[in-house]
Every structure is written in C-alpha cells, then in structure tokens.
Design a protein around this motif. Sequence first.
Motif, PDB file in Angstrom:
ATOM      1  N   UNK A 306       0.833  -1.203   0.000  1.00 25.53           N
ATOM      2  CA  UNK A 306       0.000   0.000   0.000  1.00 25.53           C
ATOM      3  C   UNK A 306       0.865   1.250   0.000  1.00 25.53           C
ATOM      4  N   UNK A 307       1.865   1.271   0.866  1.00 25.63           N
ATOM      5  CA  UNK A 307       2.764   2.433   0.951  1.00 25.63           C
ATOM      6  C   UNK A 307       3.457   2.691  -0.386  1.00 25.63           C
ATOM      7  N   UNK A 308       4.012   1.634  -0.974  1.00 27.50           N
ATOM      8  CA  UNK A 308       4.787   1.794  -2.202  1.00 27.50           C
ATOM      9  C   UNK A 308       3.906   2.194  -3.386  1.00 27.50           C
ATOM     10  N   UNK A 309       2.710   1.622  -3.461  1.00 26.51           N
ATOM     11  CA  UNK A 309       1.818   1.977  -4.557  1.00 26.51           C
ATOM     12  C   UNK A 309       1.344   3.427  -4.439  1.00 26.51           C
ATOM     13  N   UNK A 310       1.064   3.873  -3.213  1.00 22.61           N
ATOM     14  CA  UNK A 310       0.680   5.265  -3.002  1.00 22.61           C
ATOM     15  C   UNK A 310       1.837   6.203  -3.328  1.00 22.61           C
ATOM     16  N   UNK A 311       3.036   5.828  -2.908  1.00 23.66           N
ATOM     17  CA  UNK A 311       4.211   6.643  -3.193  1.00 23.66           C
ATOM     18  C   UNK A 311       4.460   6.732  -4.694  1.00 23.66           C
ATOM     19  N   UNK A 336      13.049  12.439  -5.001  1.00 21.71           N
ATOM     20  CA  UNK A 336      12.279  11.571  -5.883  1.00 21.71           C
ATOM     21  C   UNK A 336      13.121  10.403  -6.379  1.00 21.71           C
ATOM     22  N   UNK A 337      14.394  10.655  -6.646  1.00 22.08           N
ATOM     23  CA  UNK A 337      15.287   9.583  -7.058  1.00 22.08           C
ATOM     24  C   UNK A 337      15.461   8.541  -5.970  1.00 22.08           C
ATOM     25  N   UNK A 338      15.580   8.988  -4.745  1.00 18.60           N
ATOM     26  CA  UNK A 338      15.716   8.051  -3.628  1.00 18.60           C
ATOM     27  C   UNK A 338      14.449   7.238  -3.425  1.00 18.60           C
ATOM     28  N   UNK A 339      13.306   7.846  -3.654  1.00 19.47           N
ATOM     29  CA  UNK A 339      12.041   7.117  -3.518  1.00 19.47           C
ATOM     30  C   UNK A 339      12.041   5.852  -4.374  1.00 19.47           C
ATOM     31  N   UNK A 340      12.368   6.016  -5.651  1.00 22.36           N
ATOM     32  CA  UNK A 340      12.256   4.866  -6.557  1.00 22.36           C
ATOM     33  C   UNK A 340      13.390   3.876  -6.364  1.00 22.36           C
ATOM     34  N   UNK A 341      14.593   4.339  -6.048  1.00 17.83           N
ATOM     35  CA  UNK A 341      15.700   3.392  -5.896  1.00 17.83           C
ATOM     36  C   UNK A 341      15.619   2.594  -4.609  1.00 17.83           C
ATOM     37  N   UNK A 342      14.815   3.054  -3.651  1.00 17.66           N
ATOM     38  CA  UNK A 342      14.637   2.289  -2.413  1.00 17.66           C
ATOM     39  C   UNK A 342      13.446   1.336  -2.491  1.00 17.66           C
ATOM     40  N   UNK A 343      12.664   1.441  -3.543  1.00 18.62           N
ATOM     41  CA  UNK A 343      11.422   0.667  -3.640  1.00 18.62           C
ATOM     42  C   UNK A 343      11.670  -0.840  -3.637  1.00 18.62           C
ATOM     43  N   UNK A 344      12.610  -1.303  -4.451  1.00 15.39           N
ATOM     44  CA  UNK A 344      12.823  -2.746  -4.581  1.00 15.39           C
ATOM     45  C   UNK A 344      13.414  -3.324  -3.297  1.00 15.39           C
ATOM     46  N   UNK A 345      14.224  -2.553  -2.592  1.00 15.96           N
ATOM     47  CA  UNK A 345      14.755  -3.036  -1.317  1.00 15.96           C
ATOM     48  C   UNK A 345      13.628  -3.327  -0.336  1.00 15.96           C
ATOM     49  N   UNK A 346      12.606  -2.498  -0.342  1.00 14.01           N
ATOM     50  CA  UNK A 346      11.457  -2.753   0.530  1.00 14.01           C
ATOM     51  C   UNK A 346      10.670  -3.973   0.050  1.00 14.01           C
ATOM     52  N   UNK A 347      10.609  -4.168  -1.270  1.00 16.35           N
ATOM     53  CA  UNK A 347       9.962  -5.378  -1.786  1.00 16.35           C
ATOM     54  C   UNK A 347      10.752  -6.627  -1.411  1.00 16.35           C
ATOM     55  N   UNK A 348      12.075  -6.518  -1.386  1.00 18.15           N
ATOM     56  CA  UNK A 348      12.918  -7.639  -0.962  1.00 18.15           C
ATOM     57  C   UNK A 348      12.583  -8.027   0.477  1.00 18.15           C
ATOM     58  N   UNK A 349      12.511  -7.051   1.359  1.00  9.75           N
ATOM     59  CA  UNK A 349      12.171  -7.337   2.754  1.00  9.75           C
ATOM     60  C   UNK A 349      10.813  -8.013   2.860  1.00  9.75           C
ATOM     61  N   UNK A 350       9.870  -7.564   2.053  1.00  8.65           N
ATOM     62  CA  UNK A 350       8.518  -8.124   2.121  1.00  8.65           C
ATOM     63  C   UNK A 350       8.473  -9.551   1.576  1.00  8.65           C
TER      64      UNK A 350
END
Length: 408
Positions: A306-311, A336-350
């Motif tokens: 939810x967080x990532x899709x909203x972001x 904005x660059x940091x937002x997208x480059x951190x996205x997959x790391x959060x998906x990895x944790x999930x």
Amino acid sequence: MSKISTAAEGTLPNVASIDRPGAAELVGRAKALIPVLREREADAIRNRQVPIETIQAFRESGFFRILQPARYGGFEMSPAVYCEIAKTLAEGCMGSAWVYGVIAVHNWQLALFDPQAAEDVWANDNSVLISSSYMPTGKAAKVDGGYRLSGRWAFSSGSEHCQWVILGGNMVAEDGDGVPEPYNFLVPRSDYQILDTWHVMGLCPTGSNDIVVEDAFVPAHRVIRERDMFNLSCPGHVQNTGALYRIPFAQLFNRTVSTTSLGSLRRALDVFVEATRQKRATYTGARLAADTTIQEAVADVTLTLTDLELRLASDLAELESRARSGDWPIERRAQLGHHTTSMVSRCVEAIDKLMLFSGGKAIYLGNVVQRAFLDIHCARAHVANNPYPYARNLGGMTFGFENDCLDL
C-alpha cells in the motif's frame, strides 16, 4: 476509442492510422493477459526468453506505444499509465513485464535524440523496438560525421526481440572538464551481435544477453549526452515539445526497473494468503492461518504494498506536474530519485517474509512465492535499484554538500 492519424501529426504519409485506446482500456488489456502470462511463464523461464507470442500481444495491445511520440504512431500518454501496465503484467509474469517496461521506455528516450534518429528507426515501420545496455563499457573514437564504437555490454533485456540497441560509453566532452562522462549510442541490429549468456537464478524470461559491437560507425545524430538528459537540454526537445519529454531521464527509467517488483509481490501475497488459509502444521495439525506471527507478516507485507503503490502514484503525478511547469529543484529530484531506488529493497524485505513462512514446499521449482523471491532479488541487483548511493547523496545534500549524482 479515438483515432490518431500519424500522417496528420507530421510523419510519413505511408504510416497507417492507429487506434488510440484510453488508459482504462489499456489497463484492462493488461489484466486480461495475466492468466496468459502465467500459462507461458514456465516455458519463458526454461527458454530464457519472453515468447514471441507475448511480444506480439504487447504490440497488438498498444503497450509499446504508450510513451512513443504521436508523430510516430505513439500515444504520448501519462507515465502513470505506462507504470500501471508494467505493474499489472508483473502479476502474470515479472520477467515478461520487465521486458515490456524496458523496451517501452526506449520509445520515450528516442524522442530525446536528434529527430533524425527517430527517422532512422521508425520512418518505415513505427513498431520497431529498441533494447539497451547503458553501462558505459563502450569505447568510442570521434571521426568525421560521428564515432567509431566498439565494446561488449551485458544485461540487454529483450534484445532478441529488438532491431536497435542503445549502448553506453564514456567520452570526454569538447565543452567538458576533461573527465570522461557517459554518452548513449543508438546502433542498428546489423552492427551488433547478441551473445547467449543469460543463465541466471531469476528474471530468466528477460533474455538479458550480452551485446558485442566491433568498430561500428555511429553518426553524430544517433549519439546523446547523458548530461543533456539530466539538464533537460536534449536535441529532440525542438521537435517533441510535449511535457512528457521534459522529465529527467533517470526519473522515468529508474521506475522502469522498480515498478514490476510491486506486481510480483502482489501476486506472491495473494498466492501465499490463499495457500495458507487452510494449510496445517505438519506436526501439530494447527491451522497456520491462526499463527499470529504469520498474520503479522501478512499485515506488514500488505502495508508495504500500500505504501509503495501510493508513493509511486504520488511521485508520478508530481513528475507530470513538474514537467508541465519546468520546476525541477535539484533537492526535490534527489528525494524523488531516492524514492524509486529504495522501492525494490522494501519489496525484498517483504518477499523474504513470505518466503520464510512458506515452508518446505516453497523450495520446489515452480512455486510462485519462490519465483517472486528470486525475481525481486534479481531486480534489486540492478544498479538503478541500489538505494545506497542515492541515500548518501540525498543525506549529504541535507547537510549542505553538493549533488554528485547525474542519475536524478
């Protein structure tokens, strides 16, 4: 559904008119392909290529035209539509969605080159596709009218289905500071070889093989300086004046390689919940769905999605707004660059949480959670999904240091 006549937009009159579907229709077409992609996924993994039938389905659905200039038969639609298609297709097969996203973004980048480059590629067939490998490993020497290019590049996703490729190389700019800087070179299929090297643990269908060029001539109009894409001062801006093409390159491309992880994670979560609903522990017979640790993990993964899709939605809306206004403060670009480059790391944790609680059955090939686990971890290996340089740059700017990143 409305009609676009590409001839009326100023391109060659022999290019046929095309249908221009709306955003909702395009997303609906992507959703309809989810079960088809799932049926083809095993073969795509085994063959290490997206099937030609899938590429054809993407063509017929209009997906590759979403960011393409209207004068060449494109739709010039919102990046939000492009990302929604990628995210949706990834619920069927992340590797296939990855190839869609990477190839489609090149139809946007080509609008940044000198207009003659687009004529070279699309004058006779505006459905021609382009792959890439931006790693600056190429060696280029300036000659009369252009450059001689040689080198070997890895990770060219979907290259088997493309007739052109964009390749990276460092050169010293005539108006630069003497330090080599990255350029992109557009090369036709006749000037490069594809080497079958793609034997990997995840994202297998992407066919991200190596590209080899041996002393090919690249005319100057098929070369673009990455600094120009950063500064929004590209040769193609004279012809392609729409706000879509006033977005910094990395702000759009980096979302190309991060968005598909959201769709893959969504699929894995749905499969995990359904499989766990009636599953019982082998030794105790207790329902695993009653395990509060598993319940908490599902809640956490759901919140992450939810967080990532909203972001993502918020950031894409901001990119469009800033493209219209021309207001691109470097501090906000860094955020904005940091937002997208951190996205997959959060998906990895999930996905790690889902894999952890999937039990022994998850180690068998073909398990959906395992597939998402491998694919998302491979996506994290992409340089554009490495959050640390972007985080350090953003943190440094917060303390008053200068921006040191052109990939914003």
